[in-house]
Design an enzyme around this catalytic site. Structure first.
Site, mmCIF file in Angstrom:
data_model
loop_
_atom_site.group_PDB
_atom_site.id
_atom_site.type_symbol
_atom_site.label_atom_id
_atom_site.label_comp_id
_atom_site.label_asym_id
_atom_site.label_seq_id
_atom_site.Cartn_x
_atom_site.Cartn_y
_atom_site.Cartn_z
ATOM 1 N N HIS A 164 0.808 -1.222 0.000
ATOM 2 C CA HIS A 164 0.000 0.000 0.000
ATOM 3 C C HIS A 164 0.841 1.271 0.000
ATOM 4 O O HIS A 164 0.302 2.360 -0.172
ATOM 5 C CB HIS A 164 -0.939 -0.003 1.214
ATOM 6 C CG HIS A 164 -2.019 -1.034 1.137
ATOM 7 N ND1 HIS A 164 -3.326 -0.729 0.848
ATOM 8 C CD2 HIS A 164 -1.976 -2.385 1.280
ATOM 9 C CE1 HIS A 164 -4.053 -1.832 0.831
ATOM 10 N NE2 HIS A 164 -3.246 -2.854 1.095
ATOM 11 N N ASP A 371 4.223 9.164 -1.389
ATOM 12 C CA ASP A 371 3.025 8.448 -0.946
ATOM 13 C C ASP A 371 2.716 7.334 -1.935
ATOM 14 O O ASP A 371 2.883 7.516 -3.147
ATOM 15 C CB ASP A 371 1.827 9.400 -0.860
ATOM 16 C CG ASP A 371 0.915 9.082 0.308
ATOM 17 O OD1 ASP A 371 0.974 7.944 0.811
ATOM 18 O OD2 ASP A 371 0.147 9.966 0.722
#
Length: 462
Positions: A164, A371
């Protein structure tokens, strides 16, 4: 007749709850919906520490019956194992490494031992609970060595992994002590899923450097096995979140914000306090906006919602202190009796309230330094009023930038670039805002969380 769906086994650091749609976020929604579609088992840590110093029995909670029954199965952890596995290796070594922050790695061999020990214990417990045809889908950086341990327990299932967060290039990954051991552990999976094509290419480059052969765009043959290595950008249920933004709770939050703004424009940021999110840099970018574009003084307010994250770690406490100092300085220098430039709160908000706050904001400011994806960017767009939408300002280093090209893309390391991007968003005319919104929303609906999980599971089924 088509072959029935194979039972799904999900492994993640935390388990449940079994909620759908706009009521919860990210992984919980995706996994709950996948399990409801197929039936299966969701396995992970209970969130509890064992006082006895031993690993107790697996806790089970069964929902439904028949082929779509869902079992939530959890295991307690000892305090020492949690300290070494989670606070130590996972968050002091892997988290900074995978976010390209090798300067923040705090490596202790005992923590690495604890990380591998927890993976082994969880895998051993799970091995006795799965059938030979079950698909096993392992989530995130907590379980890099999990498949290797399952193979040692003689599991021959198809096992997939999804990361993730970002995955760095080989020269960064190889900073990790015994990086070759970690790579070999990852090669025990059948499918390695990443948020972006760039992340997948970084993994493929690492495999090729170790003697692998690329046999297709998404397949590498290495150590006698064919592995699928592919980008599966995680998504939201955009339609559901758009509906959430029109609920009564969302409208109350929106009206409250608009009363407080009193005709001013709002910029909003929503992030956990974490050095990967670029919050100090973001605050400095807003300060630069007020310096370089003084016409915004008294007319624009910046709301940053930043709940604490991993509060026991010193790095996070320092970030919070820095944010308080910067916001205090900006408010003291630029603020007035009836205007506070930066409103900074560490209180979390319900998702319905966040949807209303997004809708009340002319600019969504999402500027992480690095991110994996960033679902706030997607939620902000989904929450907008189609007839008068706001504008997303997005870091070029967020995984979402690979898909969300109609956002105003910026370099979060440059306060001047961030200020210019905010100014562009604030001054954008309605027709352009609508065009950008429509293009982004069409992409979000087409590539929603249901498409994400089905695409991944198709790859895992082979």
């Amino acid at each position: 007749m088509s072959e029935p769906n194979r039972r799904l086994v999900v492994v993640s650091n935390r388990v449940g709850p079994l909620v759908s749609g706009g009521k919860a976020g990210g992984l919980a929604v995706a996994m709950a919906d996948a399990l409801k579609e197929r039936g299966g088992l969701w396995f992970g840590w209970s969130g509890e520490l064992s006082d006895s110093g031993t690993w107790g029995p697996v806790n089970r909670d069964v929902h439904g019956s028949g082929s779509t029954a869902i079992t939530l199965a959890t295991l307690d952890m000892t305090e020492e194992d949690h300290s070494q596995f989670y606070e130590g290796y996972a968050n002091r070594v892997l988290w900074p490494l995978l976010h390209y922050r090798t300067d923040l790695i705090d490596y202790d061999p005992k923590d690495e031992d604890g990380y591998k020990r927890v993976n082994q214990r969880f895998a051993t417990r799970l091995a006795s609970m799965v059938g030979p045809d079950d698909l096993i889908w392992v989530q995130d950086y907590h379980y890099l060595t999990f498949a290797q341990q399952l193979r040692m327990a003689e599991a021959s299932n198809r096992i997939g992994f999804f990361l993730h967060i970002p995955f760095p290039p080989p020269d960064v990954f190889n900073v990790l002590p015994r990086a070759d051991d970690m790579l070999r552990a990852l090669l025990a999976y059948d499918v390695l899923g990443f948020q972006t094509q760039g992340d997948a290419e970084n993994m493929i480059a690492l495999m090729l450097a170790e003697g692998g052969e690329r046999t297709s765009l998404t397949t590498v043959r290495i150590m006698g096995r064919d592995l699928t290595v592919k980008a599966f950008p995680i998504a939201i249920d955009a339609q559901s979140f758009a509906e959430l933004a029109t609920t009564e709770d969302a409208q109350i939050a929106q009206a409250r914000a608009e009363r407080l703004l009193n005709g001013r424009q709002q910029i909003i940021g929503v992030d956990r306090i974490d050095y990967s999110k670029g919050l100090p840099e973001r605050f400095k970018g807003f300060k630069k906006l007020l310096e370089d574009y003084p016409e915004n003084s008294g007319r624009v307010s910046f709301l940053q919602i930043a709940p604490p994250s991993r509060g026991t770690l010193d790095a996070y406490a320092r970030i919070r202190e820095e944010l308080e100092q910067i916001s205090g300085h900006v408010n003291g220098r630029f603020g007035d009796i009836d205007w506070v430039p930066i409103r900074f709160t560490t209180r979390g908000q319900p998702r319905s309230a966040l949807a209303g706050l997004y809708r009340a904001s002319r600019v969504g400011l999402v500027t992480p330094l690095r991110d994996g994806m960033n679902l706030v960017a997607k939620e902000y767009v989904a929450a907008q009023d189609p007839n008068d939408p706001g504008v997303l300002v997005l870091s070029q280093f967020a995984g979402a930038a690979e898909q969300m090209t109609q956002a105003v893309i910026t370099n979060p390391y440059s306060d001047g670039d961030v200020a210019e991007a905010i100014q562009t968003a604030l001054r954008m005319d309605k027709s352009e805002r609508i065009d950008r919104y429509q293009a982004l929303m069409e992409m979000l609906v087409e590539n929603d969380v249901n498409a994400w999980r089905r695409t991944y599971l198709q790859a895992l089924e082979g």
